[in-house]
Design an enzyme around this catalytic site. Structure first.
Site, PDB file in Angstrom:
ATOM      1  N   ILE A   1     -30.426  44.753 -74.531  1.00 17.21           N
ATOM      2  CA  ILE A   1     -29.212  45.626 -74.767  1.00 17.21           C
ATOM      3  C   ILE A   1     -29.507  47.540 -74.227  1.00 17.21           C
ATOM      4  O   ILE A   1     -28.487  47.417 -73.662  1.00 17.21           O
ATOM      5  CB  ILE A   1     -28.342  45.693 -76.654  1.00 17.21           C
ATOM      6  CG1 ILE A   1     -27.976  45.229 -76.320  1.00 17.21           C
ATOM      7  CG2 ILE A   1     -27.344  47.121 -76.345  1.00 17.21           C
ATOM      8  CD1 ILE A   1     -27.153  44.835 -77.728  1.00 17.21           C
TER       9      ILE A   1
ATOM     10  N   THR B   1     -35.701  43.995 -86.517  1.00 11.56           N
ATOM     11  CA  THR B   1     -35.245  43.764 -88.518  1.00 11.56           C
ATOM     12  C   THR B   1     -36.425  42.751 -88.981  1.00 11.56           C
ATOM     13  O   THR B   1     -37.438  42.320 -88.013  1.00 11.56           O
ATOM     14  CB  THR B   1     -34.895  42.037 -87.568  1.00 11.56           C
ATOM     15  OG1 THR B   1     -35.660  41.154 -86.740  1.00 11.56           O
ATOM     16  CG2 THR B   1     -33.628  42.689 -87.184  1.00 11.56           C
TER      17      THR B   1
ATOM     18  N   ASP C   1     -36.793  40.303 -91.135  1.00 11.40           N
ATOM     19  CA  ASP C   1     -35.385  39.638 -92.155  1.00 11.40           C
ATOM     20  C   ASP C   1     -36.088  38.566 -93.469  1.00 11.40           C
ATOM     21  O   ASP C   1     -37.610  38.301 -93.165  1.00 11.40           O
ATOM     22  CB  ASP C   1     -34.608  38.321 -91.579  1.00 11.40           C
ATOM     23  CG  ASP C   1     -34.039  38.993 -90.634  1.00 11.40           C
ATOM     24  OD1 ASP C   1     -33.893  40.095 -90.491  1.00 11.40           O
ATOM     25  OD2 ASP C   1     -33.138  37.874 -88.898  1.00 11.40           O
TER      26      ASP C   1
ATOM     27  N   GLN D   1     -24.451  40.428 -94.052  1.00 12.90           N
ATOM     28  CA  GLN D   1     -25.627  38.848 -93.580  1.00 12.90           C
ATOM     29  C   GLN D   1     -26.399  38.122 -94.278  1.00 12.90           C
ATOM     30  O   GLN D   1     -26.915  39.286 -94.941  1.00 12.90           O
ATOM     31  CB  GLN D   1     -25.859  39.402 -92.174  1.00 12.90           C
ATOM     32  CG  GLN D   1     -26.889  37.854 -91.485  1.00 12.90           C
ATOM     33  CD  GLN D   1     -26.251  36.657 -90.859  1.00 12.90           C
ATOM     34  OE1 GLN D   1     -24.528  37.181 -91.074  1.00 12.90           O
ATOM     35  NE2 GLN D   1     -26.486  35.320 -91.200  1.00 12.90           N
TER      36      GLN D   1
ATOM     37  N   GLY E   1     -30.284  37.328 -96.203  1.00  8.45           N
ATOM     38  CA  GLY E   1     -31.368  37.255 -95.713  1.00  8.45           C
ATOM     39  C   GLY E   1     -31.538  38.833 -95.159  1.00  8.45           C
ATOM     40  O   GLY E   1     -32.010  38.886 -94.281  1.00  8.45           O
TER      41      GLY E   1
ATOM     42  N   TYR F   1     -31.469  44.725 -93.226  1.00  7.04           N
ATOM     43  CA  TYR F   1     -30.931  45.691 -91.566  1.00  7.04           C
ATOM     44  C   TYR F   1     -29.337  45.900 -92.511  1.00  7.04           C
ATOM     45  O   TYR F   1     -28.703  47.257 -91.577  1.00  7.04           O
ATOM     46  CB  TYR F   1     -30.713  44.257 -91.132  1.00  7.04           C
ATOM     47  CG  TYR F   1     -30.224  44.056 -90.099  1.00  7.04           C
ATOM     48  CD1 TYR F   1     -31.213  45.068 -88.581  1.00  7.04           C
ATOM     49  CD2 TYR F   1     -29.431  44.286 -88.757  1.00  7.04           C
ATOM     50  CE1 TYR F   1     -30.920  45.049 -88.060  1.00  7.04           C
ATOM     51  CE2 TYR F   1     -28.416  43.932 -88.030  1.00  7.04           C
ATOM     52  CZ  TYR F   1     -29.320  44.765 -86.689  1.00  7.04           C
ATOM     53  OH  TYR F   1     -29.013  44.299 -85.264  1.00  7.04           O
TER      54      TYR F   1
ATOM     55  N   PRO G   1     -22.300  45.703 -82.308  1.00  3.96           N
ATOM     56  CA  PRO G   1     -21.716  44.649 -81.025  1.00  3.96           C
ATOM     57  C   PRO G   1     -22.168  43.334 -82.200  1.00  3.96           C
ATOM     58  O   PRO G   1     -22.932  43.441 -83.466  1.00  3.96           O
ATOM     59  CB  PRO G   1     -23.326  44.743 -80.393  1.00  3.96           C
ATOM     60  CG  PRO G   1     -23.813  46.105 -80.438  1.00  3.96           C
ATOM     61  CD  PRO G   1     -22.939  46.828 -81.447  1.00  3.96           C
ATOM     62  N   GLY G   2     -21.840  41.831 -81.727  1.00  9.62           N
ATOM     63  CA  GLY G   2     -21.797  40.856 -82.434  1.00  9.62           C
ATOM     64  C   GLY G   2     -23.087  39.904 -81.712  1.00  9.62           C
ATOM     65  O   GLY G   2     -23.636  40.826 -81.477  1.00  9.62           O
TER      66      GLY G   2
ATOM     67  N   ILE H   1     -25.098  39.298 -78.916  1.00  5.60           N
ATOM     68  CA  ILE H   1     -24.947  39.217 -77.396  1.00  5.60           C
ATOM     69  C   ILE H   1     -26.231  38.819 -76.777  1.00  5.60           C
ATOM     70  O   ILE H   1     -27.653  37.946 -78.089  1.00  5.60           O
ATOM     71  CB  ILE H   1     -25.527  40.967 -77.568  1.00  5.60           C
ATOM     72  CG1 ILE H   1     -24.214  41.332 -78.112  1.00  5.60           C
ATOM     73  CG2 ILE H   1     -25.560  41.263 -75.908  1.00  5.60           C
ATOM     74  CD1 ILE H   1     -22.572  41.617 -77.084  1.00  5.60           C
TER      75      ILE H   1
END
Length: 241
Positions: A14, A86, A88, A141, A143, A147, A177-178, A180
Site C-alpha cells: 500500500i 504483524t 500474530d 481480529q 490472534g 495489532y 483498509p480492509g 487489500i
C-alpha cells in the site's frame, strides 16, 4: 513550489502505491522503509522516488531521518504514517516481544514521526497528516490483540490531534483498509481467500493498493481542507464502525 510528502513504509504494498500516486499528483515524495534494501532499491530505480532507511519505532531515528529528508527536499507538508508490522498469535501465548514490537511500530511510530514535523506545520499554517489504520483496529481480529490495539490507538491519536490543530490549517485523518491485494494477502492460500475471505466482503473482491492511494491523494489536497478527525473505511462494505 511542489509540496513535500513523506510516506513511511513507502516502498512496498500500500505504501508504494501511495508514494507513486502522490508523485503523480505533483508532490515531491520521500519514501521511508525499515529493512528490505532489495525492494527499496528496486522501487527507487523504477519510480525515481528517493528512499530513506530508518526504524519508525525509534524516536531518534525518525528525528534524524526527517531532518535528512527536509534538508534534501524541504519541509514536510504531508505525512503519511503507513508503516506497520504483524506478530500474530493468541494472546495467552503472546510474548512481551511480540506485543512491544507491534505497539512500538504501529502506534508509537505515529508519535515518533509526527512530533518532529508538527511544529513546522503549525508555523506554516498548513499540514496534512494521514494515518493508515486497519479494519481490525475497528472490529478486532482473532490472534491480533497487539495489532488491533495498536490500530485502534491510531484512530484515537487521529481524532485528538485533529482537534488540537484544526484552527491551524492542519488536517489529521485516518484510513482503515480492509483486505487489500498486497503480498501479505497474496501469501494466503487461494482456496482460503475464495472460501473464507471473499464471502465476508459484499463487493466480492479484494481491494487494490491504488484504491487506498487515491483516497490519500484526496485527503492530502487543498480540496479536503474541511475534512479532519475523520475515519475513512475502505473495505468493500465488510464492516462499518
Amino acid at each position: 513550489m511542489a509540496r513535500v510528502a513523506l510516506v513511511t513504509g513507502g516502498t512496498r504494498g500500500i505504501g508504494a502505491a501511495i508514494s507513486k500516486a502522490l508523485k503523480a499528483a505533483g508532490y515531491k515524495v520521500a519514501a521511508s522503509y525499515a529493512g528490505n534494501d532489495e525492494a527499496a532499491n528496486k522501487f527507487k530505480a523504477e519510480t525515481h522516488i528517493p528512499v530513506y532507511k530508518w526504524d519508525v519505532a525509534s524516536f531518534d531515528a525518525c528525528s534524524e531521518g526527517i531532518k535528512k529528508v527536509e534538508d534534501e527536499l524541504g519541509p514536510v507538508d504531508v505525512l503519511v504514517n503507513n508503516a506497520g508490522i504483524t506478530r500474530d498469535g493468541a494472546f495467552h501465548k503472546m510474548t512481551i516481544e511480540q506485543w512491544n514490537a507491534v505497539i512500538n511500530t504501529n502506534l508509537g511510530s505515529l508519535f515518533n514521526m509526527t512530533r518532529p514535523v508538527i511544529e513546522g506545520m503549525r508555523a506554516r499554517k498548513f499540514g496534512r497528516i494521514i494515518n493508515i489504520s486497519s479494519i481490525n483496529g475497528q472490529k478486532g481480529q482473532f490472534g491480533q490483540v497487539n495489532y488491533s490495539a495498536a490500530k485502534a490507538g491510531d484512530i484515537g491519536f487521529t481524532k485528538a490531534l485533529a482537534l488540537e490543530n484544526a484552527r491551524g490549517g492542519i488536517t489529521v485523518n485516518v484510513i482503515c483498509p480492509g483486505y487489500i491485494n498486497t503480498e501479505m494477502v497474496q501469501a494466503v492460500p487461494k482456496e482460503v481467500v475464495e472460501k473464507s475471505i471473499l464471502p465476508m466482503i459484499p463487493v466480492n473482491r479484494l481491494g487494490e493498493p491504488e484504491e487506498i492511494a487515491r483516497a490519500v491523494v484526496f485527503l492530502a489536497s487543498d480540496d479536503a481542507g474541511y475534512i479532519t478527525g475523520s475515519t475513512l473505511t475502505i473495505n468493500g462494505g465488510q464492516y462499518h464502525a
